[in-house]
Design a protein around this motif. Structure first.
Motif, PDB file in Angstrom:
ATOM      1  N   LEU A  15      -2.219  -5.421   5.011  1.00  0.00           N
ATOM      2  CA  LEU A  15      -3.318  -6.284   5.317  1.00  0.00           C
ATOM      3  C   LEU A  15      -4.631  -5.870   4.402  1.00  0.00           C
ATOM      4  O   LEU A  15      -5.635  -6.696   4.257  1.00  0.00           O
ATOM      5  N   PHE A  16      -4.736  -4.655   3.788  1.00  0.00           N
ATOM      6  CA  PHE A  16      -6.029  -4.085   3.363  1.00  0.00           C
ATOM      7  C   PHE A  16      -5.382  -3.548   1.843  1.00  0.00           C
ATOM      8  O   PHE A  16      -5.964  -2.273   1.637  1.00  0.00           O
ATOM      9  N   PRO A  17      -4.804  -4.209   1.155  1.00  0.00           N
ATOM     10  CA  PRO A  17      -4.499  -3.613  -0.130  1.00  0.00           C
ATOM     11  C   PRO A  17      -5.680  -3.399  -1.205  1.00  0.00           C
ATOM     12  O   PRO A  17      -6.634  -4.191  -1.177  1.00  0.00           O
ATOM     13  N   GLY A  18      -5.659  -2.163  -1.812  1.00  0.00           N
ATOM     14  CA  GLY A  18      -6.909  -1.748  -2.553  1.00  0.00           C
ATOM     15  C   GLY A  18      -7.960  -1.106  -1.656  1.00  0.00           C
ATOM     16  O   GLY A  18      -8.916  -0.610  -2.459  1.00  0.00           O
ATOM     17  N   VAL A  19      -8.098  -1.150  -0.537  1.00  0.00           N
ATOM     18  CA  VAL A  19      -8.926  -0.438   0.290  1.00  0.00           C
ATOM     19  C   VAL A  19      -8.760   0.980   0.595  1.00  0.00           C
ATOM     20  O   VAL A  19      -7.784   1.118   1.121  1.00  0.00           O
ATOM     21  N   ASP A 142     -10.258 -15.477   9.242  1.00  0.00           N
ATOM     22  CA  ASP A 142     -10.082 -16.374   8.052  1.00  0.00           C
ATOM     23  C   ASP A 142      -9.802 -15.615   6.829  1.00  0.00           C
ATOM     24  O   ASP A 142      -9.020 -15.948   5.943  1.00  0.00           O
ATOM     25  N   VAL A 143     -11.005 -14.584   6.821  1.00  0.00           N
ATOM     26  CA  VAL A 143     -10.761 -13.977   5.576  1.00  0.00           C
ATOM     27  C   VAL A 143      -9.735 -12.845   5.375  1.00  0.00           C
ATOM     28  O   VAL A 143      -8.812 -12.838   4.358  1.00  0.00           O
ATOM     29  N   LEU A 144      -9.161 -12.327   6.434  1.00  0.00           N
ATOM     30  CA  LEU A 144      -8.019 -11.869   6.589  1.00  0.00           C
ATOM     31  C   LEU A 144      -6.776 -12.537   6.018  1.00  0.00           C
ATOM     32  O   LEU A 144      -5.923 -12.024   5.189  1.00  0.00           O
ATOM     33  N   LEU A 145      -6.615 -13.512   6.842  1.00  0.00           N
ATOM     34  CA  LEU A 145      -5.471 -14.557   6.300  1.00  0.00           C
ATOM     35  C   LEU A 145      -5.409 -14.931   4.850  1.00  0.00           C
ATOM     36  O   LEU A 145      -4.534 -14.986   4.287  1.00  0.00           O
ATOM     37  N   PHE A 149      -2.712 -14.467   2.018  1.00  0.00           N
ATOM     38  CA  PHE A 149      -1.713 -15.593   1.462  1.00  0.00           C
ATOM     39  C   PHE A 149      -2.212 -15.825   0.143  1.00  0.00           C
ATOM     40  O   PHE A 149      -1.365 -16.504  -0.772  1.00  0.00           O
ATOM     41  N   VAL A 150      -3.576 -15.562  -0.184  1.00  0.00           N
ATOM     42  CA  VAL A 150      -3.833 -15.969  -1.401  1.00  0.00           C
ATOM     43  C   VAL A 150      -4.476 -14.537  -2.376  1.00  0.00           C
ATOM     44  O   VAL A 150      -4.084 -14.446  -3.508  1.00  0.00           O
ATOM     45  N   GLY A 151      -5.264 -14.001  -1.816  1.00  0.00           N
ATOM     46  CA  GLY A 151      -5.808 -12.804  -2.240  1.00  0.00           C
ATOM     47  C   GLY A 151      -6.773 -13.058  -3.567  1.00  0.00           C
ATOM     48  O   GLY A 151      -7.223 -14.138  -3.922  1.00  0.00           O
ATOM     49  N   GLY A 152      -7.409 -11.905  -3.964  1.00  0.00           N
ATOM     50  CA  GLY A 152      -8.004 -11.984  -5.442  1.00  0.00           C
ATOM     51  C   GLY A 152      -9.407 -12.668  -5.218  1.00  0.00           C
ATOM     52  O   GLY A 152      -9.904 -12.394  -4.250  1.00  0.00           O
ATOM     53  N   ILE A 153      -9.779 -13.245  -6.360  1.00  0.00           N
ATOM     54  CA  ILE A 153     -11.149 -13.859  -6.582  1.00  0.00           C
ATOM     55  C   ILE A 153     -11.333 -14.867  -5.528  1.00  0.00           C
ATOM     56  O   ILE A 153     -12.653 -15.252  -4.861  1.00  0.00           O
ATOM     57  N   VAL A 154     -10.449 -15.745  -4.855  1.00  0.00           N
ATOM     58  CA  VAL A 154     -10.660 -16.700  -3.940  1.00  0.00           C
ATOM     59  C   VAL A 154     -11.225 -16.243  -2.857  1.00  0.00           C
ATOM     60  O   VAL A 154     -12.078 -16.542  -2.149  1.00  0.00           O
ATOM     61  N   VAL A 155     -10.725 -15.129  -2.120  1.00  0.00           N
ATOM     62  CA  VAL A 155     -11.450 -14.371  -1.200  1.00  0.00           C
ATOM     63  C   VAL A 155     -12.883 -14.081  -1.047  1.00  0.00           C
ATOM     64  O   VAL A 155     -13.754 -14.322  -0.340  1.00  0.00           O
ATOM     65  N   GLY A 156     -13.137 -13.522  -2.613  1.00  0.00           N
ATOM     66  CA  GLY A 156     -14.711 -13.342  -2.944  1.00  0.00           C
ATOM     67  C   GLY A 156     -15.599 -14.405  -2.827  1.00  0.00           C
ATOM     68  O   GLY A 156     -16.560 -14.727  -1.951  1.00  0.00           O
TER      69      GLY A 156
END
Length: 244
Positions: A15-19, A142-145, A149-156
């Motif tokens: 759920l929190f990769p890289g954190v 919504d940000v967590l989901l 499913f997508v991750g990366g730049i899209v979340v930002g």
């Protein structure tokens, strides 16, 4: 806070990769400050000290904005430093609230328990607390989901769009803050007269602001955030109907 940190360690990889753990600890350290801020501002609200409450809110936002801009843009520091400064600003806000409350006569706090009052408080606020809790989860999941499913730049991009869209809600929230105090001391006829009028005025205002924001979102994003954040403008426009 402790429960979240336990969950964080169990699900960090998924759920929190890289954190890193330190980030989560610093973020959770701000939770008691958030609860205290809500409690103390509620006292100011109940005293109808709206001017002091608004000035404190504006000053807090401006200080946080300046601090984050200084850290992120000028000093080129990272997320951990931003969270640490936000934590320090939270402590400053609590100290300011305590100072403001000491300027006016307030009931002396005691540790005695009034069971009758407690039952009435729970029956009044229990449902509201549950609704607020689920609303908070709905507003953040919504940000967590998206990260799962997508991750990366899209979340930002999405997180920035949501933050700007939520900032527009400060306008109806400010009106609500003032009207709530007035309604609590008014008769039903007065409340029924003012509420529809206020609702229509806020609706017209928000529609107008949404149209202006949609029109200038793309050039504003390019000017303030750069070309890399161009997709944020389209996401922001899609969120505007929900804001209204």
């Amino acid at each position: 806070a402790v429960s979240f940190l336990f969950l964080f360690n169990l699900t960090r990889e998924r759920l929190f990769p890289g954190v890193i753990t330190l980030l989560a600890v610093v973020a959770m350290a701000g939770l008691p400050l958030t609860l205290l801020y809500s409690y103390f501002t509620g006292i100011l609200w109940g005293q109808s000290r709206i001017r002091a409450l608004n000035l404190l809110s504006i000053a807090g936002v401006v200080l946080q904005l300046v601090a984050i801009a200084l850290i992120a843009m000028l000093l080129r520091l990272g997320v951990l430093e931003v969270l640490a400064v936000t934590l320090l600003l939270g402590i400053f806000n609590i100290a300011t609230l305590i100072f403001l409350l000491r300027q006016a006569p307030t009931p002396r706090l005691t540790l005695s328990l009034d069971r009758g009052l407690m039952r009435r408080m729970v029956s009044f606020s229990g449902a509201a607390y549950g609704a607020n809790l689920f609303a908070m989860l709905a507003a953040r999941i919504d940000v967590l989901l998206l990260n799962i499913f997508v991750g990366g730049i899209v979340v930002g991009h999405y997180a920035v769009a949501v933050t700007v869209a939520q900032a527009m809600l400060l306008i109806p929230q400010s009106v609500q803050r003032v009207l709530f105090v007035r309604f609590s001391g008014s008769n039903p006829e007065e409340a029924n007269r003012i509420m529809p009028l206020a609702s229509r005025m806020i609706l017209v205002l928000m529609v107008g602001l949404a149209l202006v924001a949609a029109l200038f979102s793309a050039p504003a994003v390019r000017l303030m955030l750069g070309a890399d954040y161009a997709p944020t403008a389209a996401l922001f426009v899609l969120l505007l109907p929900g804001v209204v």
